[in-house]
Design a protein around this motif. Structure first.
Motif, PDB file in Angstrom:
ATOM      1  N   VAL A   1       0.938  -0.566  -0.080  1.00  0.00           N
ATOM      2  CA  VAL A   1       0.288   0.242  -0.089  1.00  0.00           C
ATOM      3  C   VAL A   1       0.416   1.041  -0.225  1.00  0.00           C
ATOM      4  O   VAL A   1       1.868   1.354   0.962  1.00  0.00           O
ATOM      5  CB  VAL A   1      -0.643  -0.153   1.450  1.00  0.00           C
ATOM      6  N   HIS A   2       0.383   1.901  -0.760  1.00  0.00           N
ATOM      7  CA  HIS A   2       1.146   3.567  -0.983  1.00  0.00           C
ATOM      8  C   HIS A   2       0.728   3.995   0.039  1.00  0.00           C
ATOM      9  O   HIS A   2      -0.355   4.478   0.188  1.00  0.00           O
ATOM     10  CB  HIS A   2       1.052   3.903  -2.128  1.00  0.00           C
ATOM     11  N   GLU A   3       1.262   5.029   0.932  1.00  0.00           N
ATOM     12  CA  GLU A   3       0.850   5.596   1.576  1.00  0.00           C
ATOM     13  C   GLU A   3       1.595   7.083   1.994  1.00  0.00           C
ATOM     14  O   GLU A   3       2.315   7.145   1.519  1.00  0.00           O
ATOM     15  CB  GLU A   3       1.801   5.209   3.347  1.00  0.00           C
ATOM     16  N   CYS A   4       0.503   7.624   1.794  1.00  0.00           N
ATOM     17  CA  CYS A   4       0.066   9.172   1.053  1.00  0.00           C
ATOM     18  C   CYS A   4      -0.566  10.445   1.981  1.00  0.00           C
ATOM     19  O   CYS A   4      -0.825   9.847   2.754  1.00  0.00           O
ATOM     20  CB  CYS A   4      -0.466   9.405   0.033  1.00  0.00           C
ATOM     21  N   VAL A   5       0.317  11.451   2.009  1.00  0.00           N
ATOM     22  CA  VAL A   5      -0.417  12.454   2.939  1.00  0.00           C
ATOM     23  C   VAL A   5      -0.847  13.770   1.690  1.00  0.00           C
ATOM     24  O   VAL A   5      -0.652  13.826   0.580  1.00  0.00           O
ATOM     25  CB  VAL A   5       0.378  12.872   3.587  1.00  0.00           C
ATOM     26  N   GLY A   6      -1.811  14.247   2.240  1.00  0.00           N
ATOM     27  CA  GLY A   6      -2.270  15.321   2.023  1.00  0.00           C
ATOM     28  C   GLY A   6      -3.480  16.597   2.276  1.00  0.00           C
ATOM     29  O   GLY A   6      -3.355  15.937   3.671  1.00  0.00           O
TER      30      GLY A   6
END
Length: 138
Positions: free
Chosen positions: A5-10
């Motif tokens: 799973v690609h962990e991303c923040v926004g």
């Protein structure tokens, strides 16, 4: 074996009841040409907050001073991903497009325009935008 799973923040960057969005360039692998919030991938050994502070500096040249977590959304296309969303209403610096290879335009949007712009990004964004605007108004 399941895919990583690609962990991303926004972040919803909010000022005066408006939110700053960036239009992703046509060459982006994910959501090419779509309006989106600012952020990116969490690098190995990096916390969510550290990643978000770094991404906001790299992409729009601001130093977030107050971050409030909203929630996490997930998806499977084009690869499995998890996006941890925040609202940023206090920062240093004036936002500008520091990565034109990622975003070809920036726009301050009123709520209804932001909802129209973000419609392609994720169905939860309208509800999350309302949460972000309410949190920033406090």
């Amino acid at each position: 074996m399941s895919a990583q799973v690609h962990e991303c923040v926004g972040a919803f960057v909010v000022r005066g009841g408006r939110v700053l969005l960036g239009r992703r360039t046509a060459t982006r692998e994910f959501l090419a040409g779509a309006w989106d919030v600012f952020g990116g991938h969490v690098e190995s050994g990096e916390s969510e907050l550290d990643a978000l502070v770094r991404e906001l500096d790299e992409e729009i040249g601001i130093r977030a001073l107050r971050l409030q977590r909203l929630e996490t959304i997930e998806g499977a296309q084009p690869v499995p991903w998890r996006l941890h969303l925040y609202v940023v209403a206090v920062w240093q610096g004036e936002p500008s497009n520091r990565q034109p290879e990622e975003h070809d335009a920036l726009r301050w949007c009123e709520r209804d325009e932001a909802v129209r712009c973000l419609g392609a990004a994720h169905p939860a964004f309208e509800r999350l935008l309302d949460l972000a605007l309410a949190a920033a108004a406090v």
